[in-house]
Design an enzyme around this catalytic site. Sequence first.
Site, PDB file in Angstrom:
ATOM      1  N   LYS A   1       0.843  -1.215   0.000  1.00  9.06           N
ATOM      2  CA  LYS A   1       0.000   0.000   0.000  1.00  9.06           C
ATOM      3  C   LYS A   1       0.875   1.261   0.000  1.00  9.06           C
ATOM      4  O   LYS A   1       0.531   2.270  -0.620  1.00  9.06           O
ATOM      5  CB  LYS A   1      -0.927  -0.006   1.220  1.00  9.06           C
ATOM      6  CG  LYS A   1      -1.796   1.259   1.361  1.00  9.06           C
ATOM      7  CD  LYS A   1      -2.741   1.426   0.202  1.00  9.06           C
ATOM      8  CE  LYS A   1      -3.871   2.408   0.349  1.00  9.06           C
ATOM      9  NZ  LYS A   1      -3.641   3.705   0.907  1.00  9.06           N
TER      10      LYS A   1
ATOM     11  N   GLU B   1       0.554   6.746  -6.500  1.00 10.96           N
ATOM     12  CA  GLU B   1      -0.583   7.692  -6.507  1.00 10.96           C
ATOM     13  C   GLU B   1      -0.066   9.135  -6.626  1.00 10.96           C
ATOM     14  O   GLU B   1      -0.585   9.925  -7.422  1.00 10.96           O
ATOM     15  CB  GLU B   1      -1.348   7.493  -5.201  1.00 10.96           C
ATOM     16  CG  GLU B   1      -2.625   8.262  -5.021  1.00 10.96           C
ATOM     17  CD  GLU B   1      -3.291   7.866  -3.685  1.00 10.96           C
ATOM     18  OE1 GLU B   1      -3.754   6.716  -3.561  1.00 10.96           O
ATOM     19  OE2 GLU B   1      -3.318   8.704  -2.765  1.00 10.96           O
TER      20      GLU B   1
HETATM   21  O1  LIG Z   1      -5.726   4.520  -1.794  1.00  4.82           O
HETATM   22  C1  LIG Z   1      -6.393   5.346  -1.195  1.00  4.82           C
HETATM   23  O2  LIG Z   1      -7.600   5.234  -0.965  1.00  4.82           O
HETATM   24  C2  LIG Z   1      -5.696   6.585  -0.717  1.00  4.82           C
HETATM   25  O3  LIG Z   1      -4.330   6.467  -0.905  1.00  4.82           O
HETATM   26  C3  LIG Z   1      -5.997   6.802   0.741  1.00  4.82           C
HETATM   27  O4  LIG Z   1      -5.314   5.838   1.483  1.00  4.82           O
HETATM   28  C4  LIG Z   1      -5.757   8.220   1.226  1.00  4.82           C
HETATM   29  O5  LIG Z   1      -6.556   9.125   0.557  1.00  4.82           O
HETATM   30  C5  LIG Z   1      -4.330   8.606   1.165  1.00  4.82           C
HETATM   31  O6  LIG Z   1      -3.740   8.019   2.271  1.00  4.82           O
HETATM   32  C6  LIG Z   1      -4.018  10.080   1.204  1.00  4.82           C
HETATM   33  O7  LIG Z   1      -2.640  10.121   1.324  1.00  4.82           O
HETATM   34  P1  LIG Z   1      -1.819  11.433   1.406  1.00  4.82           P
HETATM   35  O8  LIG Z   1      -2.360  12.212   2.577  1.00  4.82           O
HETATM   36  O9  LIG Z   1      -0.409  10.983   1.652  1.00  4.82           O
HETATM   37  O10 LIG Z   1      -2.020  12.141   0.115  1.00  4.82           O
END
Ligand SMILES: O=C(O)[C@H](O)[C@@H](O)[C@H](O)[C@H](O)COP(=O)(O)O
Length: 337
Positions: free
Chosen positions: A185, A192
């Site tokens: 993850k 991401e």
């Molecule tokens: O896969 C997901 O659904 C996202 O990644 C989720 O886990 C969350 O929105 C992030 O943790 C935001 O992460 P940041 O605060 O680091 O941008």
Amino acid sequence: MQIGMMGLGRMGANMVRRLMRDGHECVVYDINPASVAALVTDGALGAASMEEFVGKLAKPRCVWLMLPAAITGRIIDQVAALMEPADIVIDGGNSYYHDAVDQAAKLAGKGIHLVDVGTSGGVWGLERGYCLMIGGPDVAVQHLDSIFATLAPGADAGSNPPKDAGTAPFGYLHCGPSGAGHFVKMVHNGIEYGVMAAYAEGMNILKSANAGKRQRTADAETSPLENPQYYQFDIDLPQVAEVWRHGSVIGSWLLDLTAGALKGDPGLANYGGRVSDSGEGRWTLKAAIDTGVPAPVLSSALFDRFSSQGESEFADKLLSAMRYAFGGHVEKPKAGK
Ligand SMILES: O=C(O)[C@H](O)[C@@H](O)[C@H](O)[C@H](O)COP(=O)(O)O
């Protein structure tokens, strides 16, 4: 199957709803009694304390935590103190995988299993399902299979994955021992950042496609736009984002969300542009450095977030100061000022 959920924020509460919708029994606890009450109304069994929560669970107890990473370790210690051998603690938050490896070793001494589940899907998970990246001992992961199957999106409509395809086509995967779920993850979130940055940068270049028509900027004297005739396009960004969603190579769910955001607010007036980060991007780069793996795109995306948080301001001022010192170059106003 019965499961206990602790941490009933946006993610935890919706996961409980999705589980109950599929017939699972959920025992719920949160420090905010209103969050517990809301789910009790929907059919969950509520608890007013951690002791009552653990006491309501059948053995082997399965406790799923959806908490901020900063407090997860402390809460795992507290809940594990109330549990017995063969019980299972599931950490579904965005915790650092090092913590999962260390916690698992600590809990194993008491015969308690730690299962770490990277959970992706955000506020849309209730309807779309959550992609689950799972780490932990086989016995615990197998015990939780029906919970994972419910939370995950399931196979794509019309597809019929072969039996030997495993669970990945259904949206969940046992990635390895404790820590492996959070590791996968973590890298997912590093990616991401990179994908988000790519869309944002590309859209910003499109936004400047009319630079030849615009009023000259403060830097125009020293860096004039050489060929203004090539920058005469008023591109409709919401429409471009929309068309890319249909058959293009760069279509994705993130692009769907980007198109939605631009459609509702083309100038993004509701945002100031400060982009936070919760740790996963930093940890991804630490892993890349530890293992000597190049990650230029992901690091650039992370550092760009730091800049958006105002962390480049001093360095930028220093650049201006040096430039003035050696060349007497006076700083010009920022774009849009
Ligand atoms: O896969 C997901 O659904 C996202 O990644 C989720 O886990 C969350 O929105 C992030 O943790 C935001 O992460 P940041 O605060 O680091 O941008």
